[in-house]
Design an enzyme around this catalytic site. Structure first.
Site, PDB file in Angstrom:
ATOM      1  N   HIS A   1       0.868  -1.177   0.000  1.00  0.00           N
ATOM      2  CA  HIS A   1       0.000   0.000   0.000  1.00  0.00           C
ATOM      3  C   HIS A   1       0.901   1.222   0.000  1.00  0.00           C
ATOM      4  CE1 HIS A   1      -4.194  -1.028  -0.015  1.00  0.00           C
ATOM      5  NE2 HIS A   1      -3.978  -2.030   0.800  1.00  0.00           N
TER       6      HIS A   1
ATOM      7  N   ASP B   1      -4.951   2.091   1.840  1.00  0.00           N
ATOM      8  CA  ASP B   1      -5.271   1.407   3.110  1.00  0.00           C
ATOM      9  C   ASP B   1      -5.934   2.396   4.073  1.00  0.00           C
ATOM     10  OD1 ASP B   1      -2.849   2.814   3.115  1.00  0.00           O
ATOM     11  OD2 ASP B   1      -1.812   1.409   4.441  1.00  0.00           O
TER      12      ASP B   1
ATOM     13  N   TYR C   1      -7.962   7.755 -17.838  1.00  0.00           N
ATOM     14  CA  TYR C   1      -8.819   8.434 -16.859  1.00  0.00           C
ATOM     15  C   TYR C   1      -9.096   9.864 -17.301  1.00  0.00           C
ATOM     16  CZ  TYR C   1      -7.616   4.642 -13.618  1.00  0.00           C
ATOM     17  OH  TYR C   1      -7.443   3.434 -13.017  1.00  0.00           O
TER      18      TYR C   1
ATOM     19  N   GLU D   1      -0.618   8.697  10.773  1.00  0.00           N
ATOM     20  CA  GLU D   1      -1.917   8.090  11.100  1.00  0.00           C
ATOM     21  C   GLU D   1      -2.856   9.061  11.815  1.00  0.00           C
ATOM     22  OE1 GLU D   1      -0.463   4.543  13.056  1.00  0.00           O
ATOM     23  OE2 GLU D   1      -0.969   3.321  11.302  1.00  0.00           O
TER      24      GLU D   1
ATOM     25  N   HIS E   1      11.983   1.301 -28.097  1.00  0.00           N
ATOM     26  CA  HIS E   1      12.585  -0.025 -28.163  1.00  0.00           C
ATOM     27  C   HIS E   1      12.872  -0.416 -29.607  1.00  0.00           C
ATOM     28  CE1 HIS E   1      11.828  -0.642 -23.984  1.00  0.00           C
ATOM     29  NE2 HIS E   1      10.528  -0.485 -24.128  1.00  0.00           N
TER      30      HIS E   1
END
Ligand code: NI
Length: 392
Positions: free
Chosen positions: A103, A108, A299, A373, A243
């Site tokens: 994560h 998370d 997106y 946190e 490439h």
């Protein structure tokens, strides 16, 4: 109207559990489209709160509906759940137990915060008007992304407003980043194959050298940004792959190029592939080669709704204080929250999770990325207050 004291008490009670959930998820990361244990954990945890209608719109996503006692509007709140293919290099005691998967973006924390809010709001069900819909999305990190699938499965049906939160490592703890209008870029990719004619490196006249031609293509693609659009327009064209070739004395038959295009407006988005086709075709044909262009739209840009963003800002000022508000410029990054916010007015909220004193400074997707946190309780508080402050 909810008593602030009341909801704050509930948030205090769930705070430690949110940290525990985040650490559990951090230890058990799963890649995009493979979030089987994660979604099961989220499903079971939501079920344990009681009073929620929990379902799985797709194989690894979860939705929970909290239907209030009184009728009213529908607010959707979204968290993403997937992790990244990174070898974690953190040294705390809850690092990834799934080697090679991490994560590394804070999802998370997003999942834990939305679980915390679902728990608190289930306890406040009596006071809720309308519906709160909790969206736990799979696969944010890999286009085409999980959001589109969830929208196709109907999770946005009947939704009046949608919000999402992202923990941010560039933003210090105690700041909540907001902006109205385009917030993230349209993110598209391209692949180009140039077909030349291979030969001996000592006889270029008998070959059509796709490496020399490919180099011209790379240079000329920069004219899209430098010479075809208003310099005020935000646009990136990056060639990130080149490439070709196998030996020092062999001119190869083909080379493959690839890269990314980012921008903010739909017009620019549609114009770039037309210009790219013209340039790639023109340059390759001029030198006797041919080409194939594959252009993929990824997106879409998140466009934060002006009215809703104003309401969010008012809520942040009222619940946290003026100094929490940080007005941010648009970012060239991309997020598939846009798939939800194309269906209803949306606001994507950035919550500061950086803490230099604690050494929490690494960028997203870094093997030592983590979040402060203490930011989790801030996210929970936003999610808990949103149904009362935004829907009214
Ligand atoms: Ni992320």
């Amino acid at each position: 109207m909810i008593e602030t004291k009341n909801s704050d008490t509930f948030i205090d009670e769930v705070k430690d559990q949110v940290v525990e959930w985040r650490r559990f998820l951090h230890q058990n990361p799963e890649l995009s489209f493979e979030e089987e244990k994660t979604s099961q954990f989220v499903f079971d945890t939501l079920q344990s709160f009681g009073g929620l209608e929990v379902s799985q719109p797709t194989k690894t996503s979860v939705m929970a509906r909290l239907i209030g006692k009184q009728p009213g509007k529908v607010l959707a709140m979204r968290a993403d759940m997937d992790a990244l293919p990174i070898n974690e290099e953190n040294d705390f005691d809850f690092i990834s137990q799934n080697r090679g998967v991490m994560h590394g973006c804070g999802h998370d924390g997003h999942t834990a915060m939305l679980l915390g809010a679902a728990k608190v709001l289930s306890q406040l069900k009596e006071q809720i008007q309308g519906e709160v819909r909790f969206i736990f999305q799979h696969a944010e990190e890999v286009p085409p992304g999980g959001a589109r699938e969830m929208v196709a499965a109907g999770v946005m049906d009947g939704v009046d407003e949608v919000i999402g939160i992202h923990l941010m490592s560039f933003l210090p703890i105690g700041k909540i980043g907001l902006l109205s209008g385009p917030a993230t870029a349209n993110s598209d990719t391209f692949d180009i194959t140039i077909f030349g004619k291979g030969g001996h490196s000592s006889q270029p006249e008998a070959a059509v050298d796709p490496i020399a031609i490919g180099s011209q293509v790379v240079n000329n693609l920069q004219h899209i940004v430098a010479r075809n659009f208003d310099p005020q327009e935000k646009l990136v064209v990056s060639v990130t792959k080149f490439h070709g070739g196998t030996a020092n004395n062999v001119i190869p038959d083909t080379v493959k190029l690839g890269g990314t295009v980012r921008n903010f407006s739909q017009e620019v988005r549609e114009e770039v592939p037309r210009l790219m086709e013209k340039i790639v075709k023109g340059v390759t044909e001029a030198h006797g080669a041919s080409c194939q262009l594959d252009y993929q739209f990824g997106y879409s840009s998140i466009v934060n709704n002006h009215e809703l963003t104003k309401k969010v800002e008012g809520m942040v000022q009222e619940k946290f204080g003026n100094d929490y508000v940080e007005h941010l410029p648009p970012a060239m990054g991309s997020e598939d929250f846009s798939a939800f916010s194309q269906k209803a007015p949306g606001c994507f909220i950035l919550v500061g999770a950086r803490n230099e004193e604690k050494g929490i400074v690494h960028p997203h997707h870094h093997p030592r990325f983590t979040v402060d946190e203490d930011a989790l309780a801030i996210g929970v508080k936003i999610f808990v207050n949103a149904p009362f402050e935004l829907l009214g």
